[in-house]
Design a protein around this motif. Structure first.
Motif, PDB file in Angstrom:
ATOM      1  N   ALA A   7     122.887  -2.586 -42.614  1.00  0.00           N
ATOM      2  CA  ALA A   7     122.211  -3.080 -43.807  1.00  0.00           C
ATOM      3  C   ALA A   7     122.749  -4.427 -44.275  1.00  0.00           C
ATOM      4  CB  ALA A   7     122.328  -2.057 -44.932  1.00  0.00           C
ATOM      5  N   THR A   8     124.018  -4.684 -44.018  1.00  0.00           N
ATOM      6  CA  THR A   8     124.612  -5.947 -44.452  1.00  0.00           C
ATOM      7  C   THR A   8     125.398  -6.532 -43.277  1.00  0.00           C
ATOM      8  OG1 THR A   8     126.048  -6.956 -46.103  1.00  0.00           O
ATOM      9  CG2 THR A   8     126.553  -4.679 -45.533  1.00  0.00           C
ATOM     10  N   VAL A  62     132.095  -9.623 -55.130  1.00  0.00           N
ATOM     11  CA  VAL A  62     131.640  -9.465 -53.753  1.00  0.00           C
ATOM     12  C   VAL A  62     130.163  -9.079 -53.704  1.00  0.00           C
ATOM     13  CG1 VAL A  62     131.849  -8.007 -51.704  1.00  0.00           C
ATOM     14  CG2 VAL A  62     133.899  -8.926 -52.787  1.00  0.00           C
ATOM     15  N   SER A  63     129.759  -8.163 -54.553  1.00  0.00           N
ATOM     16  CA  SER A  63     128.384  -7.650 -54.496  1.00  0.00           C
ATOM     17  C   SER A  63     127.385  -8.591 -55.161  1.00  0.00           C
ATOM     18  CB  SER A  63     128.300  -6.279 -55.172  1.00  0.00           C
ATOM     19  OG  SER A  63     128.663  -6.385 -56.541  1.00  0.00           O
ATOM     20  N   GLY A  64     127.853  -9.506 -55.979  1.00  0.00           N
ATOM     21  CA  GLY A  64     126.937 -10.385 -56.697  1.00  0.00           C
ATOM     22  C   GLY A  64     126.631 -11.674 -55.987  1.00  0.00           C
ATOM     23  N   GLY A  73     119.212 -10.275 -55.467  1.00  0.00           N
ATOM     24  CA  GLY A  73     117.877 -10.046 -54.927  1.00  0.00           C
ATOM     25  C   GLY A  73     117.855  -9.662 -53.466  1.00  0.00           C
ATOM     26  N   ASP A  74     119.032  -9.664 -52.830  1.00  0.00           N
ATOM     27  CA  ASP A  74     119.102  -9.291 -51.414  1.00  0.00           C
ATOM     28  C   ASP A  74     119.266  -7.781 -51.340  1.00  0.00           C
ATOM     29  OD1 ASP A  74     119.660  -8.806 -48.783  1.00  0.00           O
ATOM     30  OD2 ASP A  74     120.969 -10.548 -48.537  1.00  0.00           O
ATOM     31  N   ALA A  75     118.148  -7.076 -51.170  1.00  0.00           N
ATOM     32  CA  ALA A  75     118.176  -5.605 -51.183  1.00  0.00           C
ATOM     33  C   ALA A  75     119.035  -5.057 -50.048  1.00  0.00           C
ATOM     34  CB  ALA A  75     116.760  -5.048 -51.087  1.00  0.00           C
ATOM     35  N   LEU A  85     122.730  -5.211 -51.032  1.00  0.00           N
ATOM     36  CA  LEU A  85     123.025  -4.211 -52.061  1.00  0.00           C
ATOM     37  C   LEU A  85     123.022  -2.804 -51.463  1.00  0.00           C
ATOM     38  CD1 LEU A  85     120.945  -5.618 -55.074  1.00  0.00           C
ATOM     39  CD2 LEU A  85     123.428  -5.712 -54.718  1.00  0.00           C
ATOM     40  N   ALA A  86     122.079  -2.534 -50.559  1.00  0.00           N
ATOM     41  CA  ALA A  86     122.048  -1.220 -49.904  1.00  0.00           C
ATOM     42  C   ALA A  86     123.294  -1.024 -49.051  1.00  0.00           C
ATOM     43  CB  ALA A  86     120.798  -1.101 -49.038  1.00  0.00           C
ATOM     44  N   GLY A  87     123.699  -2.081 -48.342  1.00  0.00           N
ATOM     45  CA  GLY A  87     124.903  -2.004 -47.515  1.00  0.00           C
ATOM     46  C   GLY A  87     126.145  -1.737 -48.344  1.00  0.00           C
ATOM     47  N   ILE A  88     126.223  -2.384 -49.507  1.00  0.00           N
ATOM     48  CA  ILE A  88     127.365  -2.169 -50.406  1.00  0.00           C
ATOM     49  C   ILE A  88     127.380  -0.729 -50.893  1.00  0.00           C
ATOM     50  CG2 ILE A  88     128.249  -2.746 -52.708  1.00  0.00           C
ATOM     51  CD1 ILE A  88     127.297  -5.657 -52.093  1.00  0.00           C
TER      52      ILE A  88
END
Length: 315
Positions: free
Chosen positions: A94-95, A141-143, A147-149, A152-155
């Motif tokens: 995912a990421t 790190v997550s920010g 808008g990158d779904a 965010l899903a990978g996190i």
């Protein structure tokens, strides 16, 4: 050079090698071309063969110390550890390997929180303070990619993997008097029937060189890596183990950049040291309070469970 220094130097080399191998794990997962469930199934299958052969060669099955209760606890820990791998590998998809690995290293904080919730252990101001630092690092790190779904899903998947790893630690640290190699063997053996319903064997047709990467995950990243880690733990103090464990995310980030061209951005880079520093402080806090002597006797470390003796790393 004294015998003690020689043992510690050897342990340092062994653990460094193990953490370098850990850092390449994501490359093997991606290059296999298989789905997360398929990757983990064949990892536990090949890993069980490797660990079983090693344990048999060393005579570990004699006087193994496994009672029904200890076996049950080890198996329950195996359920958590196996699905921890599944979600971590899904996070890679995912990421990126770099981002997933950094987020995955929030494991110590979930262990602290779960210990407070399940075991009613008191949270100190020291722990809460460093939890806040780690949370700030995680936000940075997550920010990075609003808008990158996918990111965010990978996190989220990496965080779920970290929670499952903490649960495994919480369970298996209660298994004493059993060599960690055998506990690890029980955990991967549990994964075989557990993952069988989720494994798509039809998708493995035409895998080709992917089989070599899958075999490597079992033999190298489950067999050899664990043997190196457990040998090193018998020779090193807790503080050095905790510090060397961060060789893993460093190598993972370098490997991800070198092979796939993935790299973290500036804002992410600000969050990484906060997570690393907070993780080290929380991991080392119990050791500093208890002031244990460095472990140099192999038997002492081998009596502990694998997840109980290692800081956040592995996996």
């Amino acid at each position: 050079m004294t015998t003690k220094n020689a043992l510690e130097n050897r342990g340092t080399a062994q653990l460094t090698a193990a953490m370098v191998l850990s850092g390449t794990l994501g490359i093997f997962v991606v290059e296999s071309g298989a789905s997360a469930f398929n990757v983990v199934f064949f990892r536990v299958l090949f890993g069980a063969l490797a660990l079983g052969a090693y344990a048999a060669a060393r005579g570990y099955f004699r006087d193994h110390g496994l009672t029904p209760r200890k076996f049950g606890l080890a198996a329950l820990g195996g359920v958590f550890i196996v699905f921890n791998w599944v979600f971590l590998f899904k996070a890679y998809e995912a990421t990126s390997i770099s981002l997933a690995t950094v987020v995955y290293h929030t494991q110590p904080f979930f262990l602290v929180l779960l210990s407070a919730l399940v075991l009613r252990e008191r949270l100190t101001r020291f722990q809460l303070g460093w939890l806040a630092v780690a949370f700030a690092g995680l936000l940075l790190v997550s920010g990075v990619r609003p808008g990158d779904a996918g990111s965010l899903a990978g996190i989220g998947l990496a965080l779920l993997a970290a929670v499952l790893y903490a649960l495994s630690t919480l369970v298996t640290k209660r298994v004493t008097g059993v060599r960690p190699h055998l506990i690890a063997l029980v955990q991967v053996l549990v994964g075989i029937p557990l993952l069988l319903p989720f494994t798509d064997f039809g998708a493995m047709r035409g895998t080709g060189t992917g089989w070599a990467w899958l075999a490597g995950l079992g033999v190298i990243h489950t067999g050899l890596m664990y043997v190196l880690m457990y040998a090193a733990y018998a020779k090193l103090p807790t503080a050095k183990i905790a510090v060397l464990a961060f060789t893993y995310p460093a190598v993972a980030m370098i490997a991800d950049w070198a092979v796939y061209g993935h790299h973290i951005g500036l804002v992410q880079a600000l969050g990484v040291p906060l997570i690393v520093l907070a993780s080290l402080r929380v991991t080392l806090a119990p050791a500093r309070a208890a002031r244990p002597a460095p472990r140099t006797a192999a038997h002492a470390t081998e009596d502990a469970s694998p997840t109980a003796t290692r800081p956040a790393s592995t996996r």
